[in-house]
Every structure is written in C-alpha cells, then in structure tokens.
Design a protein around this motif. Structure first.
Motif, PDB file in Angstrom:
ATOM      1  N   LYS A   1       0.929  -1.198  -0.121  1.00 51.24           N
ATOM      2  CA  LYS A   1       0.077   0.125  -0.201  1.00 51.24           C
ATOM      3  C   LYS A   1       0.803   1.160  -0.121  1.00 51.24           C
ATOM      4  O   LYS A   1       1.860   1.313   0.472  1.00 51.24           O
ATOM      5  CB  LYS A   1      -1.011   0.008   1.260  1.00 51.24           C
ATOM      6  CG  LYS A   1      -1.954  -1.160   1.190  1.00 51.24           C
ATOM      7  CD  LYS A   1      -3.042  -0.815   2.370  1.00 51.24           C
ATOM      8  CE  LYS A   1      -4.137  -2.215   2.145  1.00 51.24           C
ATOM      9  NZ  LYS A   1      -5.212  -1.924   3.127  1.00 51.24           N
TER      10      LYS A   1
ATOM     11  N   GLU B   1      -3.544   4.787  -1.345  1.00 51.60           N
ATOM     12  CA  GLU B   1      -4.330   3.918  -0.799  1.00 51.60           C
ATOM     13  C   GLU B   1      -4.749   4.471   0.696  1.00 51.60           C
ATOM     14  O   GLU B   1      -5.725   4.315   1.139  1.00 51.60           O
ATOM     15  CB  GLU B   1      -3.904   2.362  -0.500  1.00 51.60           C
ATOM     16  CG  GLU B   1      -4.042   1.681  -1.740  1.00 51.60           C
ATOM     17  CD  GLU B   1      -2.782   1.676  -2.656  1.00 51.60           C
ATOM     18  OE1 GLU B   1      -3.154   1.741  -4.137  1.00 51.60           O
ATOM     19  OE2 GLU B   1      -1.836   1.885  -2.281  1.00 51.60           O
ATOM     20  N   LEU B   2      -3.809   5.189   1.330  1.00 52.85           N
ATOM     21  CA  LEU B   2      -3.653   5.786   2.725  1.00 52.85           C
ATOM     22  C   LEU B   2      -3.416   6.958   2.516  1.00 52.85           C
ATOM     23  O   LEU B   2      -2.654   7.731   1.869  1.00 52.85           O
ATOM     24  CB  LEU B   2      -2.895   4.801   3.502  1.00 52.85           C
ATOM     25  CG  LEU B   2      -3.048   3.467   3.515  1.00 52.85           C
ATOM     26  CD1 LEU B   2      -2.222   2.760   4.195  1.00 52.85           C
ATOM     27  CD2 LEU B   2      -4.600   3.006   3.892  1.00 52.85           C
TER      28      LEU B   2
ATOM     29  N   MET C   1      -7.647   7.324  -4.921  1.00 50.25           N
ATOM     30  CA  MET C   1      -8.174   6.235  -4.489  1.00 50.25           C
ATOM     31  C   MET C   1      -9.122   5.109  -4.996  1.00 50.25           C
ATOM     32  O   MET C   1      -9.906   5.611  -5.777  1.00 50.25           O
ATOM     33  CB  MET C   1      -8.561   6.724  -2.847  1.00 50.25           C
ATOM     34  CG  MET C   1      -7.340   7.210  -2.064  1.00 50.25           C
ATOM     35  SD  MET C   1      -8.284   7.694  -0.520  1.00 50.25           S
ATOM     36  CE  MET C   1      -6.644   7.917   0.500  1.00 50.25           C
TER      37      MET C   1
ATOM     38  N   SER D   1      -9.410   1.871   0.414  1.00 53.85           N
ATOM     39  CA  SER D   1      -8.697   2.781   0.816  1.00 53.85           C
ATOM     40  C   SER D   1      -8.863   3.368   2.053  1.00 53.85           C
ATOM     41  O   SER D   1     -10.223   3.337   2.294  1.00 53.85           O
ATOM     42  CB  SER D   1      -8.223   4.011  -0.407  1.00 53.85           C
ATOM     43  OG  SER D   1      -7.772   3.488  -1.383  1.00 53.85           O
TER      44      SER D   1
ATOM     45  N   VAL E   1     -14.185   3.810   0.261  1.00 52.65           N
ATOM     46  CA  VAL E   1     -13.148   4.442   0.888  1.00 52.65           C
ATOM     47  C   VAL E   1     -13.733   4.882   2.379  1.00 52.65           C
ATOM     48  O   VAL E   1     -14.604   5.469   2.501  1.00 52.65           O
ATOM     49  CB  VAL E   1     -12.748   5.812   0.048  1.00 52.65           C
ATOM     50  CG1 VAL E   1     -11.652   6.531   1.004  1.00 52.65           C
ATOM     51  CG2 VAL E   1     -12.129   5.396  -1.249  1.00 52.65           C
TER      52      VAL E   1
ATOM     53  N   CYS F   1      -5.908   2.828   9.411  1.00 50.67           N
ATOM     54  CA  CYS F   1      -5.519   2.496   8.041  1.00 50.67           C
ATOM     55  C   CYS F   1      -5.532   1.049   7.693  1.00 50.67           C
ATOM     56  O   CYS F   1      -5.563   1.049   6.366  1.00 50.67           O
ATOM     57  CB  CYS F   1      -3.847   3.317   7.835  1.00 50.67           C
ATOM     58  SG  CYS F   1      -3.739   4.883   7.791  1.00 50.67           S
TER      59      CYS F   1
END
Length: 252
Positions: free
Chosen positions: A8, A82-83, A126, A130, A173, A230
């Motif tokens: 990620k 993704e984060l 994203m 995510s 998300v 996360c």
C-alpha cells in the motif's frame, strides 16, 4: 505485527515532526510505501532518510498544504494512493478576546483548508479499500481555555471527516479521525521554554496532570492508532472520531 500495510502507498502530511513523523515511521514499518509531506524540505528528507536507513520505503515531498498549487504539484508526483493521514497543523494560544483575524485565518488555511485540499486530491487517486485518517483533537468537542481558533479548526476537521465518510461510502473509501488529548511534542517543549523559562518541568507536570491517566500521550501512541485505522483490520470502522485522551473526556 498485526496491522500490515504491505503493497500500500500512504501519504502523511506534516510528516517532518511530532505525530506526523511518528505516523510516517509506523506506516513504513508496517510495510507501506510512504510519501512524507512537510512544509520544511529538510524535515521531510529527515524522516525519509530515517525510514530508508531502516529498510523502509519513503519519498520526501516539500509541500505547503494551505496552497492549492503546492498540493497539486505534490499529488501529481504520485501514481496511486491507498492511505492518507492528514497530520499537518498549526497551533495557537488565545481566547476570542485576543485572537486577531490574521491568526484565525492562518489556522484555518493550514488546519481546515489544508485537510480539505489533501482529501479532495487523494480521493481522485483512491480505489476501494482505501482509507483516510485525519488528526483532530479533543479541543473539537471539549471547552478548553485559550484555544479558540485551534478548537474551531479541529471542530471543522471532525465535521469534514463525517461528511467525507458519508460521501465516500459508494467509493469503498473509509474516513475517520483521531482526537488526542495533550501529546508531548516539540511544540509543547518550545511553548514552555518561551512562556515559562526555568519552570518547564513544573509546567510539564501540570499539563500531564490534566489527563486522568496522569501523563501526556506520545506521538508514537497516536501513530499506532492511525496505523490501525489505516489497516484492513479496521475495515468496519468509518465515520468515527476516535478519542485517545488518557480519560480526559470521560474520567475528569
């Protein structure tokens, strides 16, 4: 480690110091490839060097989160994400009686506008699975003395978090925020040195005693909560304001 982030890509704002730095390190240790954003290029490079020297992956990016062009340039260098952890922020000591408009606007630009711009840019990159984590504060929901402008901005962060969590549901998300009580960072040390010279230890003890648990938090403790939120282990958590406050809200 329970909360792995292998494969990620994570972007952390305010990554050069304090909670942001600790979070960038924690995410990298969990396997994420980290983009470390900070207003100060040397600070961003410092945390990136630390992460890479211990075998992690990190790219430093100098960025002013209050500036739309600076944000656009930073996110243009990222292929995917993704984060996102929004930790960049500025503090201010003052009541409504002595907070001037320039200070009010300065805190808004960084703490509110910066969080908004970063979330908006991140969401364009994203995909499902995510997650966004915003660093808010107990100041958002508790009446604190002489924290007028700061409390305003952190209340906005909580409100934005809830709104984005709702709007991002169809995208898959998640969006949450963390509300710490007092955390022992370099800002605290600098504030005490400036305003209470020679009384630093006494005032540190006073600040620590304001938490029922008897001490301030550490950046690393906040970072571990950000890591959990996360991770896929928190996949059932969205639209939450998670307090990490040593009992401040409920046990005083």
């Amino acid at each position: 480690m329970s909360f792995r982030l292998d494969g990620k890509r994570a972007l952390v704002t305010g990554a050069g110091s304090g909670i942001g730095r600790a979070t960038a390190i924690a995410l990298a240790e969990a396997g994420a490839e980290v983009y470390a954003l900070d207003l100060q290029e040397t600070a961003a490079k410092g945390v990136a060097d630390h992460i890479t020297s211990t075998g992690g992956k990190c790219q430093p990016i100098a960025c002013d989160v209050s500036n739309e062009d600076s944000i656009a340039a930073a996110f243009a260098s990222i292929a995917g994400l993704e984060l996102l952890v929004n930790s960049a922020g500025v503090a201010h000591i003052g009541t409504i009686f002595d907070t001037n408009p320039d200070d009010f606007d300065r805190l808004y630009r960084v703490n509110v506008r910066g969080t908004y711009l970063c979330m908006q840019s991140a969401l364009k990159l994203m995909s499902r699975g995510s997650a966004i984590v915003n660093i808010a504060s107990i100041a958002a929901t508790s009446g604190l003395s002489a924290r007028f402008a700061y409390s305003m901005t952190k209340g906005a962060v909580v409100a934005m978090t809830l709104s984005v969590a709702k709007d991002a549901l169809p995208l898959g998300v998640r969006c949450n925020c963390i509300s710490p009580a007092r955390v022992h960072t370099s800002f605290v040390d600098g504030f005490l040195a400036k305003n209470y010279p020679g009384r630093e230890e006494e005032m540190l003890a006073t600040l620590a005693a304001s938490q029922p648990i008897g001490r301030m938090g550490t950046p690393e403790e906040i970072a571990q909560l950000a890591l959990y939120l996360c991770s896929d282990s928190a996949s059932f958590i969205t639209g939450s304001d998670v307090a990490i406050d040593g009992g401040f809200n409920n046990l005083r």
